[in-house]
Design a protein around this motif. Structure first.
Motif, PDB file in Angstrom:
ATOM      1  N   LEU B 162       0.827  -1.202   0.000  1.00  0.00           N
ATOM      2  CA  LEU B 162       0.000   0.000   0.000  1.00  0.00           C
ATOM      3  C   LEU B 162       0.864   1.256   0.000  1.00  0.00           C
ATOM      4  CD1 LEU B 162      -2.944  -0.848   2.425  1.00  0.00           C
ATOM      5  CD2 LEU B 162      -2.919  -0.796  -0.072  1.00  0.00           C
ATOM      6  N   VAL B 163       2.015   1.186   0.703  1.00  0.00           N
ATOM      7  CA  VAL B 163       2.904   2.346   0.731  1.00  0.00           C
ATOM      8  C   VAL B 163       3.593   2.522  -0.619  1.00  0.00           C
ATOM      9  CG1 VAL B 163       4.978   3.303   1.787  1.00  0.00           C
ATOM     10  CG2 VAL B 163       3.293   2.132   3.208  1.00  0.00           C
ATOM     11  N   VAL B 164       4.160   1.391  -1.109  1.00  0.00           N
ATOM     12  CA  VAL B 164       4.998   1.469  -2.311  1.00  0.00           C
ATOM     13  C   VAL B 164       4.179   1.817  -3.549  1.00  0.00           C
ATOM     14  CG1 VAL B 164       6.529   0.140  -3.800  1.00  0.00           C
ATOM     15  CG2 VAL B 164       6.667  -0.126  -1.329  1.00  0.00           C
ATOM     16  N   ARG B 165       2.901   1.344  -3.603  1.00  0.00           N
ATOM     17  CA  ARG B 165       2.140   1.541  -4.839  1.00  0.00           C
ATOM     18  C   ARG B 165       1.875   3.022  -5.119  1.00  0.00           C
ATOM     19  NH1 ARG B 165      -4.097  -0.349  -3.968  1.00  0.00           N
ATOM     20  NH2 ARG B 165      -4.280   0.432  -6.099  1.00  0.00           N
ATOM     21  N   ARG B 166       1.965   3.855  -4.065  1.00  0.00           N
ATOM     22  CA  ARG B 166       1.709   5.280  -4.289  1.00  0.00           C
ATOM     23  C   ARG B 166       3.003   6.050  -4.572  1.00  0.00           C
ATOM     24  NH1 ARG B 166      -1.517   4.479   0.093  1.00  0.00           N
ATOM     25  NH2 ARG B 166      -3.642   4.010  -0.515  1.00  0.00           N
ATOM     26  N   SER B 167       4.144   5.336  -4.590  1.00  0.00           N
ATOM     27  CA  SER B 167       5.410   6.043  -4.754  1.00  0.00           C
ATOM     28  C   SER B 167       5.604   6.469  -6.203  1.00  0.00           C
ATOM     29  CB  SER B 167       6.564   5.136  -4.338  1.00  0.00           C
ATOM     30  OG  SER B 167       6.600   4.044  -5.208  1.00  0.00           O
TER      31      SER B 167
END
Lengths: 314, 275
Positions: B162-167
């Motif tokens: 969830l964190v990485v997908r918005r990077s």
């Protein structure tokens, strides 16, 4: 409003129990092997006709959906089926042994709480806390059955202070309870200590000190309350440790109890008893979660929801 | 930072000891014959229940087998299950967790409700239920402890996803028209691995204890297999006469698990420092 909230809560609890019951039913239906063979024992030379009649009697020849529905309707009426092995109702099998395990769990929890609180509240200074955190690490990492064997060998066989096996009075309860309590105390102690250290840096501590609160009052009225919240989130885990610990510890100390029932049901593939224990565990967890939620509200007034605020205003 | 080398060492004594111990246990698992010339299954009626001494540092059991040799040979099963089941659980956890993190909200929240319920139980209890389904046996013990470990990895893999997908770089890859599967495999998964590695290191220890516990209960390998949990349960009935049969296997389990936990916690602190 309050009523609706309570109803929603009860419905949620029922869904979890239903889910556990359904999962247990489905998964155990996938288990290879014929339950009738389990009932008769491996050595028995039963005719196919006899096996068929037993199967019909148990309803095992019915379609899966019919079996499932009748299983659910029996569950609702409090009928967990009959043990293949003991030929007794599962509720009776569990009921007979429940007392022993409850005693053990209660004693373990009490001991764990005392050790964790003493370790977290009374131990001060860098060196002492360091030693305690190493002890906690050891308690968490040691296999519970090994702790039990060491306690047995020192205090029962070596010093002769406690009986070696059985469940006969408080004497026989102490070592098993201590065995389950030590790892639980290790986890609880770590969380409580971190919570207390965290609380000491909070502004409310400064204000309480400024109002002249002594160290004992500060801990009892303020910081411990703060530290209890993260500890409470562990309640489900701790109850699980008590139950899982009971399986191992009852075996180490040759104590009767639910853990022994579970173990023998698993080894002998006594499916109704296994299902009964899974459903029973689910009920215990649902009730524990309810109690934890109520406890949160009691400890931390900020968690008051609008409904409880209204109820409080009346 | 005073004292140079000694100062550096002082903060790391525990870590160094832990790593050394894990190396020794790994060596026992891979090449047990380096540590002991004896056969773990060889009985010797003239050496029954001998207390620890030079020839038998951990003593002997009721059939004269050398406890030290059996503990050394037991490392391969315990460590094999610990590492193997953890690795398998990690792979399953990454696949399910990444998919849940990328899936529509509905699927994600249903899956996570299930994971949360499982996470409320200690791994040992879930492993026990898994054995109830699978039946006893050495392979089933490994499977059961692996299954029990999966939910924790799912949760972390999903949270990291969830964190990485918005990077920025994931957005960029998407914008360039890279296939979603390739985005997941090449860009998302590698960046979730560090926190997963930390909990997997600690998880090896938990898995070893759970597997030894199931074996202790008689649900895993059977005598005469030298397995740590089984060695302990064999020692249970000898406690009155020979404490060493049960004592030493337990010491080794505890030391292994403590070491894995110490290394894992150190890795976690290092990861937090960098983040």
């Amino acid at each position: 409003m309050v009523l609706r909230r309570i109803l929603a809560r009860v419905a949620g609890m029922l869904v979890v129990v239903w889910g556990a019951a359904t999962a247990a039913f489905l998964v155990l239906k996938l288990v290879p092997g014929d339950p009738v063979d389990v009932m008769l024992g491996v050595s028995a030379q039963a005719s196919p006709e006899l096996k068929q009649s037993i199967r019909a009697e148990l309803g095992l020849d019915q379609p899966l959906v019919v079996q499932y529905l009748s299983y659910l309707s029996r569950l609702v009426r409090g009928d967990f089926g009959t043990s293949y092995q003991l030929r007794l109702p599962v509720t009776e099998v569990i009921g007979q042994q429940l007392g022993y395990t409850l005693q053990l769990a209660a004693a373990s929890l009490a001991i764990a709480l005392v050790i964790a609180l003493v370790g977290a509240v009374l131990v001060h200074g860098r060196a002492a806390r360091g030693v305690f955190s190493v002890l906690e690490l050891l308690a968490i990492s040691s296999p519970p059955f090994w702790i039990g064997l060491v306690l047995l060998s020192v205090f029962a066989f070596g010093l002769g202070w406690f009986p070696v096996a059985g469940a006969d009075g408080i004497q026989s309860l102490i070592l098993p309870a201590l065995t389950i309590a030590l790892p639980v105390a290790g986890i609880l102690g770590q969380v409580l200590r971190t919570g207390l250290e965290d609380a000491e840096e909070q502004p409310f501590v400064t204000s309480a000190r400024a109002r002249g609160a002594g160290p004992a009052r500060l801990v009892l009225r303020h910081t411990l309350r703060h530290a209890a919240i993260p500890a409470l989130t562990l309640a489900g885990y701790i109850v699980g440790s008590l139950l899982g610990g009971a399986v191992v510890v009852e075996s180490v100390f040759a104590r009767p109890g639910l853990g022994r029932v579970a173990l023998s049901a698993i080894t002998n593939r006594d499916l109704p008893v296994v299902m009964g224990i899974i459903v029973f565990t689910a009920i215990v967890f649902v009730l524990v979660n309810l109690l934890v939620d109520l406890a949160y509200r009691a400890i931390d007034p900020r968690i008051h929801t609008p409904t409880t605020a209204i109820r409080g205003a009346r | 930072m005073s004292g140079g080398l000694t100062g550096w060492l002082r903060g790391r004594v525990g870590l160094i000891a832990a790593v050394l111990l894990l190396v020794v246990v790994a060596a026992m698992a891979v090449a047990p014959w380096i540590f002991t010339p004896l056969d773990p299954l060889a009985t010797d009626t003239s050496q029954v229940l001998q207390p620890p001494a030079w020839g038998h540092p951990f003593g002997t059991d009721q059939t004269g087998r050398d406890v030290f040799t059996r503990v050394v040979y037991g490392a391969s099963y315990s460590l094999g299950v610990g590492v193997g089941a953890t690795a398998a659980a990690l792979v399953v956890g990454i696949i399910v967790g990444t998919l849940a993190g990328l899936a529509p909200r509905v699927i994600d929240s249903v899956a996570m409700r299930g994971v949360e319920i499982l996470l409320a139980f200690p791994e040992f209890l879930i492993a026990l239920f898994a054995i109830a389904v699978l039946g006893p046996g050495p392979v089933n013990v490994a499977t059961a402890v692996g299954v029990a470990a999966v939910p924790a990895y799912i949760r972390v893999a999903r949270a990291e996803t969830l964190v990485v997908r918005r990077s920025g770089y994931v957005e960029a890859a998407r914008g360039l028209g890279v296939h979603p599967l390739r985005v997941a495999v090449a860009h998302i998964v590698p960046n979730t691995l560090r926190p997963l590695g930390v909990i997997a290191t600690i998880g090896i220890g938990t898995t070893i204890v759970a597997a030894a516990g199931l074996s202790f209960l008689g649900l895993g390998p059977q005598d005469p297999t030298p397995e740590w949990g089984l060695l302990l349960s064999g020692g249970r009935n000898l406690l009155g006469q020979a404490w060493w049969v049960a004592f030493f296997p337990g010491v080794l389990i505890t030391l292994t698990v403590v070491s894995a936990t110490v290394v894992g916690r150190r890795l976690r602190r290092a990861g937090e420092g960098r983040a």
